[in-house]
Motif scaffolding. Sequence first.
Motif, PDB file in Angstrom:
ATOM      1  N   LYS A  65      -0.724 -27.429  34.115  1.00 29.86           N
ATOM      2  CA  LYS A  65      -0.972 -27.837  32.661  1.00 29.86           C
ATOM      3  C   LYS A  65      -0.994 -29.026  32.151  1.00 29.86           C
ATOM      4  CE  LYS A  65      -0.877 -23.339  31.075  1.00 29.86           C
ATOM      5  NZ  LYS A  65      -2.122 -22.795  30.331  1.00 29.86           N
ATOM      6  N   ALA A  66      -1.558 -29.210  31.175  1.00 32.15           N
ATOM      7  CA  ALA A  66      -1.710 -30.786  30.512  1.00 32.15           C
ATOM      8  C   ALA A  66      -0.384 -31.453  30.580  1.00 32.15           C
ATOM      9  CB  ALA A  66      -2.193 -30.771  29.231  1.00 32.15           C
ATOM     10  N   GLY A  67      -0.155 -32.846  31.386  1.00 35.27           N
ATOM     11  CA  GLY A  67       0.695 -33.407  31.365  1.00 35.27           C
ATOM     12  C   GLY A  67       1.973 -33.202  32.297  1.00 35.27           C
ATOM     13  N   GLN A  68       1.622 -32.052  32.977  1.00 36.06           N
ATOM     14  CA  GLN A  68       2.813 -31.723  33.851  1.00 36.06           C
ATOM     15  C   GLN A  68       2.525 -31.862  35.375  1.00 36.06           C
ATOM     16  OE1 GLN A  68       3.519 -27.355  33.508  1.00 36.06           O
ATOM     17  NE2 GLN A  68       4.570 -27.813  31.396  1.00 36.06           N
ATOM     18  N   VAL A  69       3.512 -32.169  36.158  1.00 28.63           N
ATOM     19  CA  VAL A  69       3.302 -32.404  37.533  1.00 28.63           C
ATOM     20  C   VAL A  69       3.747 -31.409  38.405  1.00 28.63           C
ATOM     21  CG1 VAL A  69       4.435 -33.920  39.313  1.00 28.63           C
ATOM     22  CG2 VAL A  69       4.414 -34.869  36.964  1.00 28.63           C
ATOM     23  N   PHE A  70       2.683 -31.142  39.340  1.00 31.06           N
ATOM     24  CA  PHE A  70       2.702 -30.229  40.342  1.00 31.06           C
ATOM     25  C   PHE A  70       3.225 -30.760  41.597  1.00 31.06           C
ATOM     26  CE2 PHE A  70       1.533 -27.547  44.016  1.00 31.06           C
ATOM     27  CZ  PHE A  70       1.942 -26.335  43.693  1.00 31.06           C
ATOM     28  N   ASP A  71       4.318 -30.617  42.258  1.00 26.61           N
ATOM     29  CA  ASP A  71       4.990 -31.415  43.423  1.00 26.61           C
ATOM     30  C   ASP A  71       4.975 -30.173  44.627  1.00 26.61           C
ATOM     31  OD1 ASP A  71       6.427 -32.365  45.564  1.00 26.61           O
ATOM     32  OD2 ASP A  71       8.185 -32.936  44.266  1.00 26.61           O
ATOM     33  N   GLY A  72       4.034 -30.414  45.329  1.00 23.83           N
ATOM     34  CA  GLY A  72       4.063 -29.241  46.654  1.00 23.83           C
ATOM     35  C   GLY A  72       5.021 -29.534  47.604  1.00 23.83           C
ATOM     36  N   LYS A  73       6.044 -30.522  47.414  1.00 22.62           N
ATOM     37  CA  LYS A  73       7.215 -30.889  48.426  1.00 22.62           C
ATOM     38  C   LYS A  73       6.418 -30.743  49.898  1.00 22.62           C
ATOM     39  CE  LYS A  73      10.293 -29.349  44.838  1.00 22.62           C
ATOM     40  NZ  LYS A  73      10.874 -28.146  44.291  1.00 22.62           N
ATOM     41  N   GLY A  74       5.476 -31.100  49.989  1.00 19.10           N
ATOM     42  CA  GLY A  74       4.873 -31.100  51.641  1.00 19.10           C
ATOM     43  C   GLY A  74       4.335 -29.931  51.943  1.00 19.10           C
ATOM     44  N   GLN A  75       4.525 -28.890  51.146  1.00 18.94           N
ATOM     45  CA  GLN A  75       4.007 -27.350  51.552  1.00 18.94           C
ATOM     46  C   GLN A  75       2.346 -27.441  51.762  1.00 18.94           C
ATOM     47  OE1 GLN A  75       5.437 -24.341  51.876  1.00 18.94           O
ATOM     48  NE2 GLN A  75       3.586 -23.263  52.548  1.00 18.94           N
ATOM     49  N   THR A  76       1.885 -26.788  52.854  1.00 21.80           N
ATOM     50  CA  THR A  76       0.245 -26.563  52.950  1.00 21.80           C
ATOM     51  C   THR A  76      -0.244 -25.331  52.289  1.00 21.80           C
ATOM     52  OG1 THR A  76       0.612 -27.681  55.213  1.00 21.80           O
ATOM     53  CG2 THR A  76      -1.149 -26.078  54.750  1.00 21.80           C
ATOM     54  N   PHE A  77      -1.333 -25.576  51.555  1.00 24.70           N
ATOM     55  CA  PHE A  77      -2.052 -24.414  51.015  1.00 24.70           C
ATOM     56  C   PHE A  77      -3.113 -24.169  51.426  1.00 24.70           C
ATOM     57  CE2 PHE A  77       1.041 -26.601  48.153  1.00 24.70           C
ATOM     58  CZ  PHE A  77       1.613 -25.623  47.451  1.00 24.70           C
ATOM     59  N   THR A  78      -3.592 -23.175  51.559  1.00 24.32           N
ATOM     60  CA  THR A  78      -5.034 -22.697  51.929  1.00 24.32           C
ATOM     61  C   THR A  78      -5.675 -21.802  51.045  1.00 24.32           C
ATOM     62  OG1 THR A  78      -6.214 -22.109  54.012  1.00 24.32           O
ATOM     63  CG2 THR A  78      -4.252 -20.890  53.691  1.00 24.32           C
ATOM     64  N   ALA A  79      -6.992 -21.817  50.802  1.00 23.52           N
ATOM     65  CA  ALA A  79      -7.635 -20.810  50.014  1.00 23.52           C
ATOM     66  C   ALA A  79      -7.647 -19.322  50.595  1.00 23.52           C
ATOM     67  CB  ALA A  79      -8.896 -21.219  49.580  1.00 23.52           C
ATOM     68  N   GLY A  80      -7.278 -18.363  49.591  1.00 19.91           N
ATOM     69  CA  GLY A  80      -7.688 -16.894  50.179  1.00 19.91           C
ATOM     70  C   GLY A  80      -9.253 -16.864  49.852  1.00 19.91           C
ATOM     71  N   SER A  81      -9.523 -15.609  50.658  1.00 19.04           N
ATOM     72  CA  SER A  81     -11.009 -15.315  50.500  1.00 19.04           C
ATOM     73  C   SER A  81     -11.751 -15.056  49.291  1.00 19.04           C
ATOM     74  CB  SER A  81     -11.381 -14.394  51.460  1.00 19.04           C
ATOM     75  OG  SER A  81     -10.838 -13.111  50.942  1.00 19.04           O
ATOM     76  N   GLU A  82     -10.747 -14.922  48.255  1.00 24.65           N
ATOM     77  CA  GLU A  82     -11.138 -14.556  46.767  1.00 24.65           C
ATOM     78  C   GLU A  82     -11.616 -15.891  46.259  1.00 24.65           C
ATOM     79  OE1 GLU A  82      -8.148 -14.149  48.000  1.00 24.65           O
ATOM     80  OE2 GLU A  82      -7.460 -12.268  47.366  1.00 24.65           O
ATOM     81  N   LEU A  83     -11.620 -17.082  46.847  1.00 28.19           N
ATOM     82  CA  LEU A  83     -11.695 -18.426  46.231  1.00 28.19           C
ATOM     83  C   LEU A  83     -13.266 -19.012  46.845  1.00 28.19           C
ATOM     84  CD1 LEU A  83      -8.446 -20.407  45.701  1.00 28.19           C
ATOM     85  CD2 LEU A  83      -9.566 -18.703  44.161  1.00 28.19           C
ATOM     86  N   GLY A  84     -13.359 -18.345  48.150  1.00 19.07           N
ATOM     87  CA  GLY A  84     -14.565 -18.825  48.712  1.00 19.07           C
ATOM     88  C   GLY A  84     -14.043 -18.982  50.253  1.00 19.07           C
ATOM     89  N   ASP A  85     -15.073 -19.553  51.277  1.00 18.92           N
ATOM     90  CA  ASP A  85     -14.836 -19.251  52.720  1.00 18.92           C
ATOM     91  C   ASP A  85     -14.702 -20.872  53.185  1.00 18.92           C
ATOM     92  OD1 ASP A  85     -17.518 -20.338  52.537  1.00 18.92           O
ATOM     93  OD2 ASP A  85     -18.335 -18.772  54.019  1.00 18.92           O
ATOM     94  N   GLY A  86     -14.547 -21.989  52.433  1.00 19.65           N
ATOM     95  CA  GLY A  86     -14.565 -23.301  52.870  1.00 19.65           C
ATOM     96  C   GLY A  86     -15.994 -23.756  53.283  1.00 19.65           C
ATOM     97  N   GLY A  87     -17.192 -22.747  53.191  1.00 17.09           N
ATOM     98  CA  GLY A  87     -18.077 -23.427  53.779  1.00 17.09           C
ATOM     99  C   GLY A  87     -18.935 -24.362  52.491  1.00 17.09           C
TER     100      GLY A  87
END
Length: 201
Positions: A17-39
């Motif tokens: 959200k506007a003005g907020q900070v997302f701190d992933g703390k070093g975590q790895t994220f990967t897209a599910g197939s709902e978002l696409g295949d990365g191609g």
Amino acid sequence: PGASANPTVVHDTITVKAGQVFDGKGQTFTAGSELGDGGQSESQKPLFKLEDGASLKNVTIGNNGADGIHLYGDAKIDNLHVTNVGEDAITVKPNGAGKKSHVEITNSTFQNASDKILQLNADTSLTVDNVKAKDFGTFVRTNGGQQGNWDLNLSHISAQNGKFSFVKSDSEGLNVNTQDISLDNVQNHYKVPASANLKVA
Ligand code: DGU
Ligand code: CA
Ligand code: CA
């Protein structure tokens, strides 16, 4: 940091959200197939969407990069590692207000991009500092065929194996300022109009 063994699968775009900070703390994220295949399909969705003034830090994006991260307005991104860039890694999208976005990308790495890493689809003052890119098409692209208000401030970057270009733009009034850029096996370092204001230090 490499992709961790147990990535968080993103099934639905995460909005910061506007003005907020997302701190992933070093975590790895990967897209599910709902978002696409990365191609290279242009219809994919981003893992993260940053509203105006949002920040994102300490995030690794792993195997499926889908359409990466979309920025709507000013943004700060720090300590981001994209190990297998999808259609592209970071896109500055037009924001409803039509104001120039101020975007900073620091202390980050990008690898394995079939095409573009940074895609600028709206007026942007872009600062990139202390970044490494390896195995990519184009490092920064302003939207194809478009004139705009783009300032690129690029410093302390090392880029290796770029098959298309480092910076590519069709915008006659493009401003590029660079400092300490190391390009190894990168084609067409600055593929920009002759009228662009290019300061390479
Ligand atoms: O005109 O806008 O590749 O955001 C072409 C399109 C194209 C974008 C861009 C992106 O430039 O789809 O991924
Ligand atoms: Ca694209
Ligand atoms: Ca894209």
